[in-house]
Design a protein around this motif. Structure first.
Motif, short mmCIF file in Angstrom:
data_model
loop_
_atom_site.label_atom_id
_atom_site.label_comp_id
_atom_site.label_asym_id
_atom_site.label_seq_id
_atom_site.Cartn_x
_atom_site.Cartn_y
_atom_site.Cartn_z
N GLN A 247 1.00 -1.16 0.03
CA GLN A 247 -0.22 -0.05 0.06
C GLN A 247 0.84 1.32 0.02
O GLN A 247 0.40 2.47 0.12
N SER A 248 2.12 1.17 -0.08
CA SER A 248 2.91 2.24 -0.11
C SER A 248 2.77 3.22 -1.67
O SER A 248 2.33 2.79 -2.46
N PRO A 249 3.14 4.55 -1.44
CA PRO A 249 2.91 5.32 -2.74
C PRO A 249 3.54 4.93 -3.75
O PRO A 249 3.28 4.96 -5.05
N MET A 251 4.39 1.68 -4.74
CA MET A 251 3.88 0.60 -5.41
C MET A 251 2.37 0.96 -6.03
O MET A 251 2.12 0.68 -6.88
N GLN A 252 1.71 2.00 -5.32
CA GLN A 252 0.49 2.55 -5.88
C GLN A 252 0.92 3.13 -7.23
O GLN A 252 0.05 3.47 -8.19
N CYS A 253 1.92 4.14 -7.19
CA CYS A 253 2.53 4.85 -8.29
C CYS A 253 2.64 3.62 -9.41
O CYS A 253 2.46 4.14 -10.55
N GLN A 255 1.46 0.86 -9.86
CA GLN A 255 0.26 0.04 -10.24
C GLN A 255 -0.79 0.93 -11.04
O GLN A 255 -1.34 0.45 -12.02
N ASP A 256 -1.07 2.24 -10.54
CA ASP A 256 -1.78 3.07 -11.43
C ASP A 256 -1.26 4.06 -12.59
O ASP A 256 -1.64 4.52 -13.32
N ARG A 260 3.12 11.38 -8.34
CA ARG A 260 2.63 11.95 -7.07
C ARG A 260 3.79 12.76 -6.63
O ARG A 260 4.88 12.91 -6.70
#
Length: 724
Positions: A247-249, A251-253, A255-256, A260
């Protein structure tokens, strides 16, 4: 200032047009002129001959943050330190004095520096200075104009940064080096710390799988840079695996695929540099750490993530910085993806090449063999160099080394075809020059096929070179032939090195000139060195110098072959080779008199019994009584066939080495052919029996006839080598 003199009209009627309506307006509206100058968006001031302020407009007052009454009457050197601007006061006054003394104006001089409110955020100013005169041309002082060109300067600096990123990251085809270049360029021009993390599959050259889950082991630190020397222990070193919470920024960066911009409190980020107290204190002093995360994307694939961090610079990242970081990473992503694709192609070519190269080389008891293959630099791709050692009949051994023109998968595939062809032709026991002639025919056919598919290709771009040598331990000679290849080297046991004078021959694929062979006497225990031109030729080294270095490196009496291979590569090569290098070293072992027995026979049928008797006696002397029955039958059949179908004198030779070898030679060039006799036939089973009894058999042709031979493996406890 007096403006009533006629000289003023001449000077103010700029452009040399003389007095006119404009001059009357100019003289009639001095308050309007002063108002225009006062409200000008450019900062303007007038200084007297002592460089004291006598007039300042509102724009300059706002620019420096110092009220007008605190400037007027004061010297330039005293006012500049009071301004909000952090500029070189001594340098500005020096240039102003130079304009006052010489009258040469200073135009659009760039000044860069921060402000007291933003010391770490550079500003840019354009400074122009010119001297003032009165109507009598007397020097009154100087005037200067200051423009804030920070936006223009930053735009130009950002464009330069983007150009540099595009140019430098595209200068290499190494994934890790490209990522490190991105980090190096971005610090300190964009951030204080930059980390580039790539997927493991990208570093290997593989294509990322769309939608595949991203776990920590799949990421690796490919490059990083900091404004401080060294990296804290809490930060992963280049090449190490990195781990992020799902859920870290980061990994989210990935994924999507969205960038950021975040500002993190200093308390939460100080632990990130827990092993660097000074850096932690700096973060806590500023109270924040600004972070930009940008995914590395290429053709819809996410290759990794880049972190841009500021803690030394007082100003946090802004939206413009995010846009710049996006563009920087986008340009570098193209180069990273190109490097990934090249890595995959290069790895595929190397894998193909290594699969086509021999797993191991052995010359049996005839030759001790050591070899090295060194691929060229990654930017040049895998080449088509190869070497091989091929056992032949009669205890002889063939050695071959070749080099296909070009690099990449095509060169590696061509190398594999040539190596296979050489082994096939070697099994036919062809002389070296004849073998190269057949190999040349194959290369010509390959060139025709390639030129049919691509007419732009030239034969020179599709050729190859080769050296083929056959060592005979019985005669202690080596017969060599080469096709445009560097000559072999012969190192005698005392360490002297010679390069036999072999006919050069044309490269394979020209089909112009015939190939020639040369026979060289080899002292027992000598070393034969075969190599490709990548060892002795380079962009900054000609063949003569390379051969000289090779001669010096090979002159090592008593050296072990493996050790000598390493010495040659270290001493001859000056760095990573421009071309592939194949090196083959072989130490010779001759056959001694008690290992060879030779008899000349007549063509009378009664000699068959004598041949059997001679064979039995010799095998008994060699302690190989267990093979007597088998070899008596083999010798009987071969001698009988030579008497029946050959002509001239016969010769029987037995050789004891790794195997027991029987050779029967005659003056006929007709080839024996194995028949499958019918049950009613009274003959025709001789060669069939030989094939069933022997481990292998065959025929080779000589200048005065042929030799039919058969081999049988020695028993496990057989005495295969001559006692020392």
């Amino acid at each position: 200032m007096d403006t009533s003199d006629s000289d003023t009209s001449d000077s103010t009627g700029a452009a040399g047009r003389g007095p006119g309506p404009r001059d009357e307006w100019w003289h009639a509206n001095p308050p309007m002129l002063e108002r225009i100058l006062a409200l000008s968006p450019a900062g303007m001031a007038v200084l007297d001959r002592d460089l004291c302020f006598v007039w300042v407009n509102e724009a300059l007052e706002r620019l420096g943050g110092l009220p007008r009454d605190q400037r007027l009457g004061k010297r330039l050197r005293d006012v500049l330190p009071l301004l909000d601007l952090k500029l070189d006061a001594q340098g500005i006054e020096s240039r102003t004095r130079e304009v006052l003394d010489t009258g040469r104006p200073l135009v659009d001089h760039l000044l860069r520096g921060g402000t007291k409110a933003h010391p770490h955020r550079p500003h840019a100013y354009s400074l122009s200075i010119f001297r003032l005169h009165d109507a009598a041309n007397r020097v009154l002082g100087v005037s200067f104009i200051v423009l804030d060109v920070t936006d223009r300067w930053r735009a130009r600096d950002r464009l330069a940064l983007l150009n540099e990123v595009g140019a430098q990251t595209s200068s290499t085809l190494d994934v890790m080096h490209t990522a490190q270049t991105l980090a190096d360029i971005s610090v300190p021009r964009l951030a204080d710390f930059v980390a580039v993390d790539l997927l493991e599959s990208v570093i290997r050259g593989d294509t990322p799988r769309p939608g595949a889950p991203l776990h920590a082991p799949q990421l690796r630190r490919a490059g990083q840079q900091s404004i401080h020397e060294g990296v804290p222990e809490s930060v992963a070193a280049t090449g190490q695996a990195v781990s992020f919470h799902p859920q870290s920024p980061e990994m989210q960066c990935m994924q999507d695929g969205r960038s950021r911009l975040e500002a993190m409190p200093g308390a939460s980020t100080s632990s990130w540099f827990a092993t660097d107290p000074a850096r932690t204190a700096k973060i806590q002093e500023f109270g924040f750490c600004s972070l930009i995360l940008v995914p590395i994307r290429a053709l819809g694939d996410v290759l990794g993530v880049v972190r841009f961090i500021r803690w030394q610079l007082r100003d946090p990242f802004e939206q413009d910085d995010l846009l710049l970081a996006d563009e920087v990473v986008a340009r570098a992503a193209v180069s990273i993806d190109n490097a990934r694709r090249y890595t995959r192609q290069h790895s595929t070519a190397l894998a193909l090449q290594r699969s086509l190269l021999p797993r191991s080389l052995t010359g049996g008891s005839t030759l001790d063999v050591a070899w090295r293959y060194l691929p060229a630099r990654a930017s040049d791709g895998a080449g088509g160099d190869w070497c091989d050692v091929i056992p032949l009949s009669g205890a002889r051994v063939a050695m071959v080394v070749g080099d296909v023109v070009g690099h990449g998968i095509d060169a590696a595939a061509t190398m594999g075809r040539l190596r296979t062809t050489v082994r096939t032709l070697a099994d036919m026991d062809l002389p070296p020059d004849e073998l190269l002639a057949h190999l040349d025919d194959l290369v010509l056919r390959l060139i025709d096929e390639e030129q049919t598919a691509d007419p732009a290709l030239t034969p020179a771009a599709l050729g190859a070179t080769c050296l083929y040598a056959v060592y005979d331990p019985a005669t202690r000679t080596c017969t060599m032939s080469r096709a445009g290849h560097p000559p072999a080297a012969v190192i005698t046991p005392d360490g002297s090195v010679t390069f036999p004078d072999l006919p050069a021959g044309p490269p394979l694929g020209l089909g112009a000139l015939p190939f020639e062979s040369a026979e060289v006497d080899i002292v027992d225990g000598s070393i034969l060195a075969l190599y490709t031109d990548g060892l002795i030729e380079a962009r900054d080294q000609d063949m003569g110098l390379g051969l000289s270095r090779l001669r010096t490196a090979l002159a090592s009496p008593g050296a072990q072959l493996d050790e000598l291979c390493g010495t040659v590569l270290n001493d001859v090569l000056t760095g990573r080779p421009d071309d592939d290098v194949a090196l083959l070293l072989a130490r010779t072992h001759a056959l001694y008199e008690d290992q060879v027995a030779t008899w000349d026979l007549t063509s009378h049928p009664s000699v068959v019994a004598d041949a059997r008797s001679l064979t039995a006696d010799r095998l008994a002397a060699w302690g190989l009584d267990g093979l007597t029955f088998t070899f008596e039958l083999i010798v009987s059949e071969l001698v009988t066939n030579a008497i029946r179908y050959g002509h001239g004198h016969l010769r029987l030779r037995l050789i004891r080495q790794d195997a027991l070898i029987c050779e029967v030679s005659d003056a006929s060039s007709s080839s024996p052919r194995m028949r499958h006799a019918r049950t009613t036939d009274e003959d025709g089973r001789g060669l069939f029996l030989v094939a069933q009894l022997a481990h292998r058999w065959g025929t080779r042709y000589t200048t005065d006839g042929k030799i039919v031979w058969a081999e049988e493996r020695l028993p496990a406890n057989g005495d295969r080598h001559r006692a020392a």
